[in-house]
Write an enzyme that holds these catalytic residues in place. Structure first.
Site, PDB file in Angstrom:
ATOM      1  N   ASP A 129      -4.326  -6.303 -14.061  1.00  0.00           N
ATOM      2  CA  ASP A 129      -4.525  -5.261 -13.055  1.00  0.00           C
ATOM      3  C   ASP A 129      -6.007  -5.248 -12.715  1.00  0.00           C
ATOM      4  OD1 ASP A 129      -4.907  -2.958 -11.614  1.00  0.00           O
ATOM      5  OD2 ASP A 129      -3.689  -1.685 -12.890  1.00  0.00           O
ATOM      6  N   GLY A 189      -1.158   0.560  -4.821  1.00  0.00           N
ATOM      7  CA  GLY A 189       0.098   0.261  -5.502  1.00  0.00           C
ATOM      8  C   GLY A 189      -0.023  -0.754  -6.620  1.00  0.00           C
ATOM      9  N   LYS A 190      -1.224  -0.946  -7.167  1.00  0.00           N
ATOM     10  CA  LYS A 190      -1.413  -1.957  -8.209  1.00  0.00           C
ATOM     11  C   LYS A 190      -0.571  -1.675  -9.447  1.00  0.00           C
ATOM     12  CE  LYS A 190      -5.820  -1.853  -8.844  1.00  0.00           C
ATOM     13  NZ  LYS A 190      -6.037  -0.676  -7.968  1.00  0.00           N
ATOM     14  N   ARG A 229      -2.484  13.177  -2.492  1.00  0.00           N
ATOM     15  CA  ARG A 229      -1.285  13.652  -3.163  1.00  0.00           C
ATOM     16  C   ARG A 229      -1.441  13.644  -4.685  1.00  0.00           C
ATOM     17  NH1 ARG A 229       2.221  10.615  -0.576  1.00  0.00           N
ATOM     18  NH2 ARG A 229       2.390   8.990  -2.165  1.00  0.00           N
ATOM     19  N   ARG A 230      -2.108  12.632  -5.240  1.00  0.00           N
ATOM     20  CA  ARG A 230      -2.201  12.605  -6.699  1.00  0.00           C
ATOM     21  C   ARG A 230      -3.356  13.466  -7.220  1.00  0.00           C
ATOM     22  NH1 ARG A 230      -3.114   6.139  -7.629  1.00  0.00           N
ATOM     23  NH2 ARG A 230      -5.331   5.937  -7.158  1.00  0.00           N
TER      24      ARG A 230
END
Length: 206
Positions: A80, A15-16, A140-141
């Site tokens: 990030d 979740g970065k 999922r991605r």
């Protein structure tokens, strides 16, 4: 040299990007995203041949060091990932046998030499996320390079991140940290959770 305001660290799919975007919007910080300078295509080479692990990681270490120096020129950046988290991957590759003992020591010598020239950040926000949630997000991605790495790799990396907080506390001076469980805190649709998180973050950042 100024001081980097905030670094967000966490493993892939923790979740970065979501967290960095939220913090930059609500706290008015400028984003300096993770940057890969890979002119020799080392990441692709590494995926096909693990003997490229050391040159790849040295390249990333130097890139992240240069990026940190740029960000430290002004007290307004959120990063990030950073040079501080780079050691996680080097340690993992050593344990997996991609680095020899001598190669790992070479990496550590350069790592400590570079960090000796940095002003520590004001705060590192460490994202923690359950392994099964991470794996589901990766599936999922559907990014080809992430899927090709295999579940065993992600399990090993998740375990490696468990040692990140003790590592930061052992730095001289110790680096202030804040932990966020992105598996249980919804930073997309839960306004109450978002406000509580941002209030805590503002207090820690002063």
């Amino acid at each position: 040299m100024g001081q980097v305001r905030l670094i967000v660290e966490g493993m892939t799919a923790s979740g970065k990007t979501t967290t960095v975007d939220l913090v930059s919007r609500r706290l008015g910080l400028s984003v300096m995203p993770e940057e890969f300078r890979d002119p020799y295509d080392l990441l692709r080479r590494f995926h096909h041949d693990r003997t490229w692990a050391l040159p790849m990681q040295l390249q990333f270490l130097v890139t992240r060091f240069a990026q940190y120096l740029c960000a430290s020129e002004e007290d307004r950046y959120v990063l990030d990932r950073s040079v501080f988290g780079d050691r996680i991957y080097a340690g993992l590759y050593h344990r997996l046998g991609y680095f020899t003992d001598r190669q790992f020591q070479t990496y550590l010598d350069l790592y400590h030499s570079l960090l000796g020239n940095l002003c520590p950040p004001r705060l590192i926000l460490v994202l923690k996320c359950p392994l099964e949630t991470v794996l589901e997000r990766i599936r999922r991605r559907g990014r080809e390079d992430e899927l090709a790495a295999g579940e065993d790799y992600w399990r090993a990396l998740h375990q490696a991140y468990e040692g990140f907080l003790p590592h930061l506390k052992d730095e001289k001076p110790a680096i202030p940290t804040l932990v966020l469980d992105t598996g249980s805190v919804n930073l997309v649709g839960d306004r109450e959770a978002i406000d509580a998180f941002l209030a805590d973050l503002r207090e820690r950042l002063g």
